[in-house]
Design an enzyme around this catalytic site. Structure first.
Site, PDB file in Angstrom:
ATOM      1  N   ASP A 155       0.860  -1.187   0.000  1.00 41.12           N
ATOM      2  CA  ASP A 155       0.000   0.000   0.000  1.00 41.12           C
ATOM      3  C   ASP A 155       0.898   1.240   0.000  1.00 41.12           C
ATOM      4  O   ASP A 155       1.885   1.321   0.728  1.00 41.12           O
ATOM      5  CB  ASP A 155      -0.911  -0.001   1.232  1.00 41.12           C
ATOM      6  CG  ASP A 155      -2.062   0.988   1.085  1.00 41.12           C
ATOM      7  OD1 ASP A 155      -3.221   0.536   1.070  1.00 41.12           O
ATOM      8  OD2 ASP A 155      -1.800   2.205   0.983  1.00 41.12           O
ATOM      9  N   ILE A 156       0.537   2.210  -0.837  1.00 42.31           N
ATOM     10  CA  ILE A 156       1.368   3.405  -1.012  1.00 42.31           C
ATOM     11  C   ILE A 156       1.185   4.399   0.148  1.00 42.31           C
ATOM     12  O   ILE A 156       2.006   5.318   0.308  1.00 42.31           O
ATOM     13  CB  ILE A 156       1.066   4.066  -2.390  1.00 42.31           C
ATOM     14  CG1 ILE A 156       2.289   4.805  -2.912  1.00 42.31           C
ATOM     15  CG2 ILE A 156      -0.148   4.951  -2.329  1.00 42.31           C
ATOM     16  CD1 ILE A 156       3.440   3.931  -3.275  1.00 42.31           C
ATOM     17  N   GLN A 191     -14.227   2.788   1.847  1.00 40.49           N
ATOM     18  CA  GLN A 191     -13.638   2.263   0.609  1.00 40.49           C
ATOM     19  C   GLN A 191     -13.307   3.452  -0.288  1.00 40.49           C
ATOM     20  O   GLN A 191     -14.193   4.219  -0.661  1.00 40.49           O
ATOM     21  CB  GLN A 191     -14.605   1.317  -0.120  1.00 40.49           C
ATOM     22  CG  GLN A 191     -13.961   0.692  -1.368  1.00 40.49           C
ATOM     23  CD  GLN A 191     -14.898  -0.237  -2.147  1.00 40.49           C
ATOM     24  OE1 GLN A 191     -16.112  -0.176  -1.974  1.00 40.49           O
ATOM     25  NE2 GLN A 191     -14.328  -1.077  -2.985  1.00 40.49           N
ATOM     26  N   HIS A 227     -10.457  -5.348  -3.179  1.00 39.79           N
ATOM     27  CA  HIS A 227      -9.135  -5.594  -2.606  1.00 39.79           C
ATOM     28  C   HIS A 227      -9.256  -5.869  -1.122  1.00 39.79           C
ATOM     29  O   HIS A 227     -10.261  -5.507  -0.491  1.00 39.79           O
ATOM     30  CB  HIS A 227      -8.206  -4.403  -2.853  1.00 39.79           C
ATOM     31  CG  HIS A 227      -8.714  -3.115  -2.270  1.00 39.79           C
ATOM     32  ND1 HIS A 227      -9.668  -2.336  -2.902  1.00 39.79           N
ATOM     33  CD2 HIS A 227      -8.424  -2.472  -1.111  1.00 39.79           C
ATOM     34  CE1 HIS A 227      -9.930  -1.272  -2.157  1.00 39.79           C
ATOM     35  NE2 HIS A 227      -9.197  -1.337  -1.065  1.00 39.79           N
ATOM     36  N   HIS A 265      -6.875  -5.730   2.618  1.00 41.02           N
ATOM     37  CA  HIS A 265      -5.682  -5.198   3.274  1.00 41.02           C
ATOM     38  C   HIS A 265      -5.119  -6.215   4.276  1.00 41.02           C
ATOM     39  O   HIS A 265      -5.887  -6.872   4.989  1.00 41.02           O
ATOM     40  CB  HIS A 265      -6.034  -3.967   4.112  1.00 41.02           C
ATOM     41  CG  HIS A 265      -6.609  -2.808   3.372  1.00 41.02           C
ATOM     42  ND1 HIS A 265      -5.897  -1.649   3.151  1.00 41.02           N
ATOM     43  CD2 HIS A 265      -7.833  -2.594   2.827  1.00 41.02           C
ATOM     44  CE1 HIS A 265      -6.664  -0.770   2.518  1.00 41.02           C
ATOM     45  NE2 HIS A 265      -7.851  -1.321   2.302  1.00 41.02           N
TER      46      HIS A 265
END
Ligand code: 5GP
Ligand code: ZN
Length: 139
Positions: free
Chosen positions: A33-34, A96, A102, A104
């Site tokens: 994750d960025i 979201q 997706h 996490h």
């Protein structure tokens, strides 16, 4: 494979936007994750474009979960955090922000201030039973 041109995760799947890739197979992709909540925060996504849990076929949910387990295990082995949450959000009210299915994997630390934990307050059994009946009617 279904793809949405303005979807950031579809663009990552297509290689048009870079990512720190961890793993991929035919159906899924996992990357860092960025905006990590904590170091090691990783995502597993389904490759075709499906917006959320409700839209994603069950076999692809299973494939994404298997990928998340693989990646979460590697994060656990690498960083050894004292805890880990798996998280999956559907809809803006659930925070979201990317409408492409997706999941996490979020390493957790004691007293790290993340607000997803709650106190265990017993519910009313009659209310729970009545709601269970209404939900079962929609299965
Ligand atoms: P959501 O809030 O939809 O459950 O989570 C979306 C996640 O995607 C966020 O944690 C966000 O940091 C991450 N994200 C958004 N854009 C990008 C991107 O371009 N690259 C990566 N690696 N992660 C992204
Ligand atoms: Zn997409």
């Amino acid at each position: 494979m279904s793809s949405k041109p303005d979807c950031i995760f579809c663009q990552i799947v297509a290689g048009a936007i870079p990512c720190f890739k961890l793993y991929e197979d035919e159906a899924t992709l996992a990357f860092m994750d960025i905006n990590p909540v904590h170091p090691g925060h990783a995502l597993a996504i389904v490759k075709p474009h499906y917006a959320d849990l409700f839209a994603t076929p069950a076999d692809l949910l299973a494939a994404t979960t298997a990928t998340l387990q693989k990646v979460a295990t590697a994060v656990q082995t690498t960083l050894k955090p004292p805890g880990m949450n798996l998280l999956q959000c559907n809809g803006p009210a659930a925070a979201q922000s990317v409408p492409h299915f997706h999941m996490h994997a979020i390493p957790r630390h004691a007293d790290d201030g993340l607000a997803m934990n709650w106190d265990l307050v017993p519910g009313n059994h009659d209310d729970i039973a009545a709601l269970a009946e209404r939900i079962r009617a929609n299965l």
